[in-house]
Design a protein around this motif. Structure first.
Motif, PDB file in Angstrom:
ATOM      1  N   ASP A  86       0.788  -1.385   0.029  1.00 59.29           N
ATOM      2  CA  ASP A  86       0.095  -0.175  -0.087  1.00 59.29           C
ATOM      3  C   ASP A  86       0.635   1.323  -0.172  1.00 59.29           C
ATOM      4  OD1 ASP A  86      -2.363  -1.450   0.099  1.00 59.29           O
ATOM      5  OD2 ASP A  86      -2.095  -1.855   2.110  1.00 59.29           O
ATOM      6  N   SER A  87       0.987   1.810   1.029  1.00 58.26           N
ATOM      7  CA  SER A  87       1.713   3.271   1.273  1.00 58.26           C
ATOM      8  C   SER A  87       3.090   3.056   1.627  1.00 58.26           C
ATOM      9  CB  SER A  87       0.870   4.079   2.054  1.00 58.26           C
ATOM     10  OG  SER A  87       0.964   3.549   3.312  1.00 58.26           O
ATOM     11  N   GLU A  88       3.853   1.996   1.447  1.00 55.20           N
ATOM     12  CA  GLU A  88       5.326   1.752   1.891  1.00 55.20           C
ATOM     13  C   GLU A  88       5.844   0.726   0.906  1.00 55.20           C
ATOM     14  OE1 GLU A  88       5.677   0.373   5.957  1.00 55.20           O
ATOM     15  OE2 GLU A  88       4.565  -1.256   5.509  1.00 55.20           O
ATOM     16  N   ILE A  89       7.303   1.149   0.979  1.00 53.88           N
ATOM     17  CA  ILE A  89       8.080   0.034   0.414  1.00 53.88           C
ATOM     18  C   ILE A  89       8.872  -0.511   1.304  1.00 53.88           C
ATOM     19  CG2 ILE A  89       9.998  -0.006  -1.301  1.00 53.88           C
ATOM     20  CD1 ILE A  89       8.766   2.045  -2.808  1.00 53.88           C
ATOM     21  N   ILE A  90       9.028  -1.773   1.386  1.00 58.30           N
ATOM     22  CA  ILE A  90       9.886  -2.825   2.183  1.00 58.30           C
ATOM     23  C   ILE A  90      11.083  -3.241   1.325  1.00 58.30           C
ATOM     24  CG2 ILE A  90       9.818  -4.765   3.561  1.00 58.30           C
ATOM     25  CD1 ILE A  90       6.575  -4.307   3.592  1.00 58.30           C
ATOM     26  N   ALA A  91      12.347  -2.718   1.819  1.00 58.45           N
ATOM     27  CA  ALA A  91      13.608  -3.149   1.237  1.00 58.45           C
ATOM     28  C   ALA A  91      13.781  -4.412   2.007  1.00 58.45           C
ATOM     29  CB  ALA A  91      14.595  -2.067   1.593  1.00 58.45           C
ATOM     30  N   VAL A  92      14.278  -5.578   1.099  1.00 55.83           N
ATOM     31  CA  VAL A  92      14.679  -6.685   1.552  1.00 55.83           C
ATOM     32  C   VAL A  92      16.097  -7.066   1.151  1.00 55.83           C
ATOM     33  CG1 VAL A  92      14.184  -9.144   1.382  1.00 55.83           C
ATOM     34  CG2 VAL A  92      11.972  -7.558   1.282  1.00 55.83           C
ATOM     35  N   ALA A  93      16.812  -7.492   2.287  1.00 62.02           N
ATOM     36  CA  ALA A  93      18.108  -7.911   2.213  1.00 62.02           C
ATOM     37  C   ALA A  93      18.430  -9.201   2.902  1.00 62.02           C
ATOM     38  CB  ALA A  93      19.250  -7.033   2.140  1.00 62.02           C
ATOM     39  N   GLY A  94      18.452 -10.471   2.389  1.00 63.35           N
ATOM     40  CA  GLY A  94      18.655 -11.500   3.022  1.00 63.35           C
ATOM     41  C   GLY A  94      17.525 -11.655   4.203  1.00 63.35           C
ATOM     42  N   GLY A  95      17.468 -11.850   5.303  1.00 56.02           N
ATOM     43  CA  GLY A  95      16.529 -11.775   6.200  1.00 56.02           C
ATOM     44  C   GLY A  95      16.143 -10.386   6.982  1.00 56.02           C
ATOM     45  N   GLN A  96      16.991  -9.350   6.381  1.00 52.81           N
ATOM     46  CA  GLN A  96      16.443  -8.033   6.891  1.00 52.81           C
ATOM     47  C   GLN A  96      15.258  -7.488   5.942  1.00 52.81           C
ATOM     48  OE1 GLN A  96      19.661  -5.627   8.276  1.00 52.81           O
ATOM     49  NE2 GLN A  96      21.109  -7.286   8.047  1.00 52.81           N
ATOM     50  N   HIS A  97      14.495  -6.706   6.959  1.00 56.43           N
ATOM     51  CA  HIS A  97      13.520  -5.803   6.252  1.00 56.43           C
ATOM     52  C   HIS A  97      13.549  -4.546   6.788  1.00 56.43           C
ATOM     53  CE1 HIS A  97      12.184 -10.184   5.744  1.00 56.43           C
ATOM     54  NE2 HIS A  97      11.482  -9.670   4.635  1.00 56.43           N
ATOM     55  N   MET A  98      13.326  -3.509   5.633  1.00 52.05           N
ATOM     56  CA  MET A  98      13.557  -1.991   6.257  1.00 52.05           C
ATOM     57  C   MET A  98      12.145  -1.292   5.528  1.00 52.05           C
ATOM     58  SD  MET A  98      16.215   0.820   5.684  1.00 52.05           S
ATOM     59  CE  MET A  98      16.581   2.249   6.835  1.00 52.05           C
ATOM     60  N   SER A  99      11.123  -0.940   6.245  1.00 56.04           N
ATOM     61  CA  SER A  99      10.042  -0.032   5.888  1.00 56.04           C
ATOM     62  C   SER A  99      10.594   1.392   5.511  1.00 56.04           C
ATOM     63  CB  SER A  99       8.954   0.117   6.547  1.00 56.04           C
ATOM     64  OG  SER A  99       8.423  -1.146   7.039  1.00 56.04           O
ATOM     65  N   LEU A 100      10.058   1.651   4.346  1.00 54.67           N
ATOM     66  CA  LEU A 100      10.460   2.967   3.545  1.00 54.67           C
ATOM     67  C   LEU A 100       9.119   3.620   3.206  1.00 54.67           C
ATOM     68  CD1 LEU A 100      13.581   1.701   1.574  1.00 54.67           C
ATOM     69  CD2 LEU A 100      13.649   3.131   3.635  1.00 54.67           C
ATOM     70  N   PRO A 101       9.061   5.090   3.185  1.00 53.10           N
ATOM     71  CA  PRO A 101       7.945   5.748   2.560  1.00 53.10           C
ATOM     72  C   PRO A 101       8.107   5.553   0.903  1.00 53.10           C
ATOM     73  CG  PRO A 101       9.514   7.442   3.053  1.00 53.10           C
ATOM     74  CD  PRO A 101       9.949   6.095   3.643  1.00 53.10           C
ATOM     75  N   VAL A 102       6.870   5.794   0.156  1.00 54.35           N
ATOM     76  CA  VAL A 102       6.854   5.573  -1.253  1.00 54.35           C
ATOM     77  C   VAL A 102       7.841   6.566  -1.777  1.00 54.35           C
ATOM     78  CG1 VAL A 102       5.535   5.609  -3.298  1.00 54.35           C
ATOM     79  CG2 VAL A 102       4.725   4.335  -1.387  1.00 54.35           C
ATOM     80  N   GLY A 103       8.577   5.950  -2.893  1.00 56.08           N
ATOM     81  CA  GLY A 103       9.735   6.547  -3.585  1.00 56.08           C
ATOM     82  C   GLY A 103      10.561   5.760  -4.144  1.00 56.08           C
ATOM     83  N   SER A 104      11.717   6.525  -4.925  1.00 58.59           N
ATOM     84  CA  SER A 104      12.408   5.478  -5.689  1.00 58.59           C
ATOM     85  C   SER A 104      13.766   5.091  -4.583  1.00 58.59           C
ATOM     86  CB  SER A 104      13.132   6.517  -6.726  1.00 58.59           C
ATOM     87  OG  SER A 104      12.007   6.878  -7.668  1.00 58.59           O
ATOM     88  N   TYR A 105      14.085   4.059  -5.008  1.00 59.39           N
ATOM     89  CA  TYR A 105      15.207   3.294  -4.053  1.00 59.39           C
ATOM     90  C   TYR A 105      15.981   2.243  -5.078  1.00 59.39           C
ATOM     91  CZ  TYR A 105      12.474   5.235  -0.415  1.00 59.39           C
ATOM     92  OH  TYR A 105      11.830   5.937   0.545  1.00 59.39           O
ATOM     93  N   TYR A 106      17.325   1.878  -4.571  1.00 56.69           N
ATOM     94  CA  TYR A 106      17.953   0.895  -5.239  1.00 56.69           C
ATOM     95  C   TYR A 106      19.084   0.333  -4.383  1.00 56.69           C
ATOM     96  CZ  TYR A 106      21.539   4.441  -5.903  1.00 56.69           C
ATOM     97  OH  TYR A 106      22.697   5.286  -5.883  1.00 56.69           O
ATOM     98  N   TRP A 107      19.261  -0.950  -4.874  1.00 52.27           N
ATOM     99  CA  TRP A 107      20.130  -1.856  -3.978  1.00 52.27           C
ATOM    100  C   TRP A 107      21.357  -1.671  -4.918  1.00 52.27           C
ATOM    101  CZ3 TRP A 107      20.675  -3.088   0.723  1.00 52.27           C
ATOM    102  CH2 TRP A 107      19.193  -3.341   1.686  1.00 52.27           C
ATOM    103  N   ASN A 108      22.515  -1.387  -4.241  1.00 46.07           N
ATOM    104  CA  ASN A 108      23.967  -1.331  -5.019  1.00 46.07           C
ATOM    105  C   ASN A 108      24.930  -2.194  -4.491  1.00 46.07           C
ATOM    106  OD1 ASN A 108      25.858  -0.240  -6.706  1.00 46.07           O
ATOM    107  ND2 ASN A 108      25.769   1.966  -5.842  1.00 46.07           N
ATOM    108  N   LEU A 109      25.504  -2.929  -5.477  1.00 42.66           N
ATOM    109  CA  LEU A 109      26.672  -3.858  -5.139  1.00 42.66           C
ATOM    110  C   LEU A 109      27.884  -2.950  -5.004  1.00 42.66           C
ATOM    111  CD1 LEU A 109      28.053  -6.560  -4.561  1.00 42.66           C
ATOM    112  CD2 LEU A 109      28.033  -6.792  -6.972  1.00 42.66           C
ATOM    113  N   ARG A 110      28.473  -3.077  -3.628  1.00 41.36           N
ATOM    114  CA  ARG A 110      29.662  -1.953  -3.655  1.00 41.36           C
ATOM    115  C   ARG A 110      30.900  -2.698  -3.784  1.00 41.36           C
ATOM    116  NH1 ARG A 110      28.243   2.264   0.761  1.00 41.36           N
ATOM    117  NH2 ARG A 110      30.565   2.147   0.624  1.00 41.36           N
ATOM    118  N   HIS A 111      31.981  -2.041  -4.381  1.00 36.31           N
ATOM    119  CA  HIS A 111      32.913  -2.500  -4.629  1.00 36.31           C
ATOM    120  C   HIS A 111      34.294  -1.761  -3.893  1.00 36.31           C
ATOM    121  CE1 HIS A 111      31.482  -4.720  -8.125  1.00 36.31           C
ATOM    122  NE2 HIS A 111      30.965  -3.548  -8.538  1.00 36.31           N
ATOM    123  N   ASP A 112      33.883  -1.968  -2.417  1.00 40.90           N
ATOM    124  CA  ASP A 112      34.935  -1.186  -1.674  1.00 40.90           C
ATOM    125  C   ASP A 112      36.158  -1.958  -1.596  1.00 40.90           C
ATOM    126  OD1 ASP A 112      32.633   0.053   0.037  1.00 40.90           O
ATOM    127  OD2 ASP A 112      32.184  -2.091   0.241  1.00 40.90           O
TER     128      ASP A 112
END
Length: 112
Positions: A86-112
């Motif tokens: 509905d009115s939120e986006i849930i970021a998922v990474a493995g077993g972790q979840h993070m609720s976010l307001p509707v918007g644009s988001y992305y997951w980036n594979l880092r090369h540190d």
């Protein structure tokens, strides 16, 4: 205007333009280190789910974020993406979840 004055104006104008552009760059997603793996836009309906392509650190960014909101270490094959409720986006990474307001988001594979 003299030739020298005209050349000086071009150089100074270029310096001002370079300064303006460099100050605007931190808001651009293109300057983030790494590769975008999964992205969701506010207009997207439904989930955008995939899997980590390799073991490493995956960073969550909002559309104009200069710094990641979250960095998670994943193994290849672990879930990575976004769910939509509905009115939120849930970021998922493995077993972790993070609720976010509707918007644009992305997951980036880092090369540190």
């Amino acid at each position: 205007m003299s030739t020298l004055g005209s050349k000086l104006l071009k150089v100074l104008g270029g310096t001002v333009l370079a300064t303006v552009l460099s100050s605007a760059l931190p808001a651009c997603t293109a300057i983030q280190r790494g590769d975008t793996m999964v992205k969701i836009e506010s207009s997207d309906v439904g989930p955008r789910m995939g899997a980590a392509t390799q073991e490493g650190n995956y960073a969550l960014y909002g559309g104009t974020d200069a710094k990641p909101r979250l960095v998670v270490h994943l193994k290849a094959g672990e879930r990575l993406g976004f769910d939509r409720k509905d009115s939120e986006i849930i970021a998922v990474a493995g077993g972790q979840h993070m609720s976010l307001p509707v918007g644009s988001y992305y997951w980036n594979l880092r090369h540190d």
